[in-house]
Scaffold this motif. Structure first.
Motif, PDB file in Angstrom:
ATOM      1  N   ARG A 100      43.986  40.106  47.520  1.00 40.56           N
ATOM      2  CA  ARG A 100      44.193  40.004  46.074  1.00 40.56           C
ATOM      3  C   ARG A 100      43.966  41.370  45.432  1.00 40.56           C
ATOM      4  O   ARG A 100      42.935  42.010  45.667  1.00 40.56           O
ATOM      5  N   GLY A 133      47.547  38.617  42.567  1.00 37.60           N
ATOM      6  CA  GLY A 133      46.438  39.128  41.785  1.00 37.60           C
ATOM      7  C   GLY A 133      46.830  39.242  40.334  1.00 37.60           C
ATOM      8  O   GLY A 133      47.450  38.335  39.770  1.00 37.60           O
ATOM      9  N   TRP A 188      39.280  39.567  43.137  1.00 36.68           N
ATOM     10  CA  TRP A 188      40.076  40.653  43.710  1.00 36.68           C
ATOM     11  C   TRP A 188      39.404  41.191  44.963  1.00 36.68           C
ATOM     12  O   TRP A 188      38.194  41.118  45.122  1.00 36.68           O
TER      13      TRP A 188
END
Length: 449
Positions: A104, A121, A191
């Motif tokens: 991500r 993402g 992330w």
């Protein structure tokens, strides 16, 4: 738990500032971080400019392979130009390939990412975004979330202006705005890798370099303006220190620039020179200094070469069958290119001093050259002098940019440092790394987490 990777892109930051300590005291936390990092000199691409350099870095492809040779491009066979956007990037970036494998990514301000494109993402687009009234996020609904939570991004400022007080005010506001939004995203979103490019460093350099760098030939101390660049550095430095103790704790932190910065010694009227050398002919004498070279003032029947100005110059040959009024036959082109390159090498400074000039055909600097590559890419005196495309000047040499105040040039070497809080990455100087190799290094870091 796998550690995350955070990339802080400081547009145009040179080794002179980060590694040699000429930062005016602005980088305190970052300097300590760099001391504990693997440090590289990052050699940038041809041309050394924001677009395409960041995308060269994150795709691992040269400008020729990308078919992107600058911020603006010529429409083939015309005098018209267009601004490069994400739609012109046809090679996959690191977030495309690794995103398909499940990683991500968060992106903020990476040029050129406007208009936004899907990724695994989230993203906020770059300085070329027309404004918050346009879509600037992926996913699309992130835009409304930002507007209600932290406000719209300030994408860019007017930095080529005589109103330097306004430039300073807007610059500091933009850097603060970016930091606030990135902090919100880094804290609240999922992330594995986050890439944040701060264009404010570049804008500070262009607007205030002659007040900052004592090596500048027109260095001027000013009690306010001489502190602007260190002030911008300090804002970024304090922000990163706070982030490193919060959402970036235990993350690998990469600090990288797309190219360096150096003083602009002056500007050289490249089209005037082409006219004096007999390669370009105008219908009449320009009425005022700084007249734009437009197709209606060119005598195309007697013009073989014309050029664009900028931090580098792009030469276009008036080739028969390719250009609307072409007069140069294909059989003549090779000899003409050789002749023009030889003439460029003979350009000297205003006092007759020798210059280190370079002129490259596409095949000399790129493995392939897709799209509309310039016939020659030209650098004057190792990037110390700026080629300007306007005409009508009393001399080919001037001490200022023709499109507004700008006292710095780009340089070949940027910076790249890798800090690993767990100490698995070597410390110290690692030598020179080519910008096309940075993507591979980032992939190795992500694989080693």
């Amino acid at each position: 738990m796998a550690r995350r990777l955070f990339v802080l892109g400081l547009d145009s930051l040179p080794p002179y500032v980060l590694y040699e300590g000429h930062d005016g005291g602005g980088f305190k936390f970052i300097r300590g971080l760099v001391e504990d990092s693997a440090r590289y000199l990052m050699r940038t691409c041809h041309p050394p400019i924001t677009v395409p350099a960041w995308m060269v870095m994150f795709t691992g492809r040269s400008p020729g392979e990308l078919g992107i040779y600058g911020f603006r491009h010529r429409r083939p066979g015309t005098f018209d130009s267009y601004v490069v956007t994400s739609q012109d990037v046809r090679e996959p970036a690191i977030w495309d390939d690794l995103g398909r494998r499940g990683l991500r990514f968060g992106l903020f301000g990476v040029p050129p990412t406007y208009p936004p494109r899907p990724l695994n993402g989230f993203m906020v687009t770059d300085f070329n975004t027309p404004g918050p009234q346009k879509p600037y996020t992926w996913p699309p609904w992130l835009r409304q979330e930002l507007q209600s939570s932290v406000g719209d991004p300030l994408f860019d400022i007017v930095y080529r202006t005589e109103d330097r007080d306004a430039a300073r005010r807007d610059l500091l506001a933009m850097v603060e705005n970016h930091g606030r939004i990135v902090k919100y995203l880094a804290e609240g979103k999922a992330w594995d890798a986050f890439i944040y490019v701060e264009i404010g460093i570049d804008r500070a350099h262009h607007a205030f370099w002659k007040y900052f760098d004592e090596r500048h030939p027109r260095y001027t101390y000013h009690e306010v303006y001489s502190r602007v660049i260190p002030e911008v550095y300090s804002r970024v430095d304090s922000w990163l220190e706070e982030m490193a103790r919060g959402p970036l704790r235990d993350s690998i932190i990469v600090i990288v620039s797309d190219h360096g910065t150096k003083s602009m010694h002056g500007a050289f009227a490249i089209n005037q020179w082409l006219e004096q050398e007999g390669y370009l002919k105008l219908k009449e004498r320009p009425r005022s200094p700084g007249t734009d070279l437009t197709p209606d003032i060119i005598d195309w029947d007697h013009t073989r070469v014309w050029a664009w100005g900028g931090y580098y110059s792009r030469f276009f040959f008036n080739v028969r069958g390719r250009e609307p009024h072409g007069i140069v036959g294909r059989e003549e082109l090779e000899d003409l290119v050789r002749e023009v390159k030889g003439a460029i090498m003979k350009i000297r400074g205003p006092n007759g001093e020798a210059w280190r000039n370079e002129a490259y055909e596409p095949q000399e600097i790129y493995p392939v050259a897709k799209g509309d590559a310039p016939d020659l890419t030209v650098y004057l005196d190792d990037l110390n002098w700026r080629p300007i495309g306007t005409v009508g000047w009393p001399s080919n040499y001037t001490d200022r940019n023709d499109k507004g105040p700008d006292d710095s040039m780009h340089d070949w070497l940027g910076v790249l440092s890798v800090y690993d809080p767990e100490g698995t990455v070597s410390r110290g100087d690692m030598g020179v790394i080519d910008i096309t190799r940075v993507r591979g290094l980032l992939e190795e870091l992500l694989a080693s987490r």
